[in-house]
Design an enzyme around this catalytic site. Sequence first.
Site, PDB file in Angstrom:
ATOM      1  N   HIS A 121      -8.607  42.724 -31.782  1.00  0.00           N
ATOM      2  CA  HIS A 121      -8.161  41.374 -31.440  1.00  0.00           C
ATOM      3  C   HIS A 121      -6.642  41.323 -31.544  1.00  0.00           C
ATOM      4  CE1 HIS A 121      -8.096  37.004 -31.174  1.00  0.00           C
ATOM      5  NE2 HIS A 121      -7.189  37.042 -32.122  1.00  0.00           N
ATOM      6  N   ASP A 179     -15.879  26.229 -34.141  1.00  0.00           N
ATOM      7  CA  ASP A 179     -14.472  26.570 -33.913  1.00  0.00           C
ATOM      8  C   ASP A 179     -13.959  25.904 -32.643  1.00  0.00           C
ATOM      9  OD1 ASP A 179     -11.948  28.038 -34.224  1.00  0.00           O
ATOM     10  OD2 ASP A 179     -12.587  28.948 -32.348  1.00  0.00           O
ATOM     11  N   ARG A 185      -7.437  20.572 -33.849  1.00  0.00           N
ATOM     12  CA  ARG A 185      -6.194  21.063 -34.468  1.00  0.00           C
ATOM     13  C   ARG A 185      -5.054  21.049 -33.460  1.00  0.00           C
ATOM     14  NH1 ARG A 185      -7.645  26.722 -35.835  1.00  0.00           N
ATOM     15  NH2 ARG A 185      -5.492  26.899 -36.484  1.00  0.00           N
ATOM     16  N   SER A 244     -10.735  30.578 -37.676  1.00  0.00           N
ATOM     17  CA  SER A 244     -10.941  30.409 -36.243  1.00  0.00           C
ATOM     18  C   SER A 244     -11.132  31.769 -35.555  1.00  0.00           C
ATOM     19  CB  SER A 244      -9.728  29.665 -35.667  1.00  0.00           C
ATOM     20  OG  SER A 244      -9.756  29.678 -34.285  1.00  0.00           O
ATOM     21  N   LYS A 255     -15.287  33.831 -34.612  1.00  0.00           N
ATOM     22  CA  LYS A 255     -15.698  34.302 -33.288  1.00  0.00           C
ATOM     23  C   LYS A 255     -15.932  35.810 -33.305  1.00  0.00           C
ATOM     24  CE  LYS A 255     -12.002  32.110 -31.864  1.00  0.00           C
ATOM     25  NZ  LYS A 255     -10.925  31.280 -31.363  1.00  0.00           N
TER      26      LYS A 255
HETATM   27  N1  URA Z   1      -6.283  31.855 -31.947  1.00  0.00           N
HETATM   28  C1  URA Z   1      -7.474  31.327 -32.319  1.00  0.00           C
HETATM   29  O1  URA Z   1      -8.515  31.710 -31.802  1.00  0.00           O
HETATM   30  N2  URA Z   1      -7.477  30.399 -33.287  1.00  0.00           N
HETATM   31  C2  URA Z   1      -6.341  29.974 -33.914  1.00  0.00           C
HETATM   32  O2  URA Z   1      -6.417  29.128 -34.789  1.00  0.00           O
HETATM   33  C3  URA Z   1      -5.118  30.512 -33.493  1.00  0.00           C
HETATM   34  C4  URA Z   1      -5.114  31.468 -32.499  1.00  0.00           C
END
Ligand code: URA
Length: 435
Positions: free
Chosen positions: A84, A163, A170, A185, A189
């Site tokens: 990621h 999320d 947010r 967050s 995932k």
């Molecule tokens: N990417 C995400 O998936 N979540 C965040 O809070 C910030 C960047």
Amino acid sequence: METPIKILLDRKREGRELAVSEIRALIAAYTKGEVPDYQMAAFAMAVCCRGMTAQETLALTESMRDSGSCLDWSDLLRPTADKHSTGGVGDKLSLIIQPLAASCGVAVPSLTGRGLGLTGGTADKLESIPGYNASLSLADFKRVVADCGCSMTVQTAEIAPADKKLYALRDVTGTVPSIPLIVASILSKKLAEGAGTLVFDVKCGKGAFMQTPDQAQALAEALVNGAKGAGRKAAALVTAMDEPLGFAVGNALEVKEAIDVLKGEGRQPEDVVSLSVEFAALMLSLAKGFDLETSRARCRENLANGKAYAVFAEMVRLQGGDLARFEAENRDGGDAPSLELKVERAGYVASIDAQQVARVAFALGAGRAKTDDAIDPAAGVRLAVTHGDAVSPGQPVAKLFARTKSAGLEAAAADLAAAFSFTAEPPPPRRLVLA
Ligand code: URA
């Protein structure tokens, strides 16, 4: 909920630790629509101001993961891994790393994002290949991974729905920049995606989410600790994002550059090649238990012998994409209107401001401001030089492309000129891996 949300808010505002069961109950209730957005926004702001302990962050992460489906890869005969990135300018590394790791015997199920703001998402990039389906069902996603070892598709609504809801909240309540919230967050995932090994590329610099090495290091440590706390193998590198990665910034341009790297064609972007090998080797080493040097050697070999390209081509075919047509249409930037930017003086390229290049690519149509905006796959910037190159007067340093916003090419070229700085002497080499 056993503890009323008002009491949880009071406690978090005062900086006290919440129990795992309280966080789990809060997220379960929020996902079901039983906690109103104004209370959840207050919770997010309290976390922003007061932080969370490692135990609270893990509880938040795992309850967001459990708000939807979690994938199981135990029927595959090989270990699973994913990388990621927190996102950077010209960051096409996933297009190379995922098939490269897969070609070395790791299965790579990669749920990826669409871009919002200046930097593009991997799914948008792949969709510039005619026919490529980046919106697979989870069943098709599993089939492609089983068939060729690798799949890249956007995350479906079944993955971490808490999320999705919380991130949108947010975004409009000034509560994005909080390490526990970012970790929960991202990790919720990635954990739901089910890969056994997770490798994180935390970008740091002008073109990144994290602007200082201290912030980036803190995020990297929190992601690794969270992933390990949830039972995964994990590692992170903090990498430089002051200058664009490689030569291409823009969706089709970046896919073309990634293909050139996978095929070993054209001038190779050294930063892209070396980071791709480094991350794929980390995945391989953690997932299969090889030492890092052996893993690096295997990755370099599979990049050079075409095996990584073969996995990429097969993934594209299985997801409906026509790679031959993409390659034919995107030779030398394709047929979109373009404009060359030339330098007026001699010197060395001392820096290329990633943020400025991203702004130019965005203005040309390569990104989206709102989730439902259309993007122009052909739009973007292809640099003709990189850090440390010598330039002479009249030499082209970049080419700008735009189809839908081609009227803006002249103005964009003037803006792009401001991204370059030159020195009379060669600049020191860039450090790519900061920590
Ligand atoms: N990417 C995400 O998936 N979540 C965040 O809070 C910030 C960047």
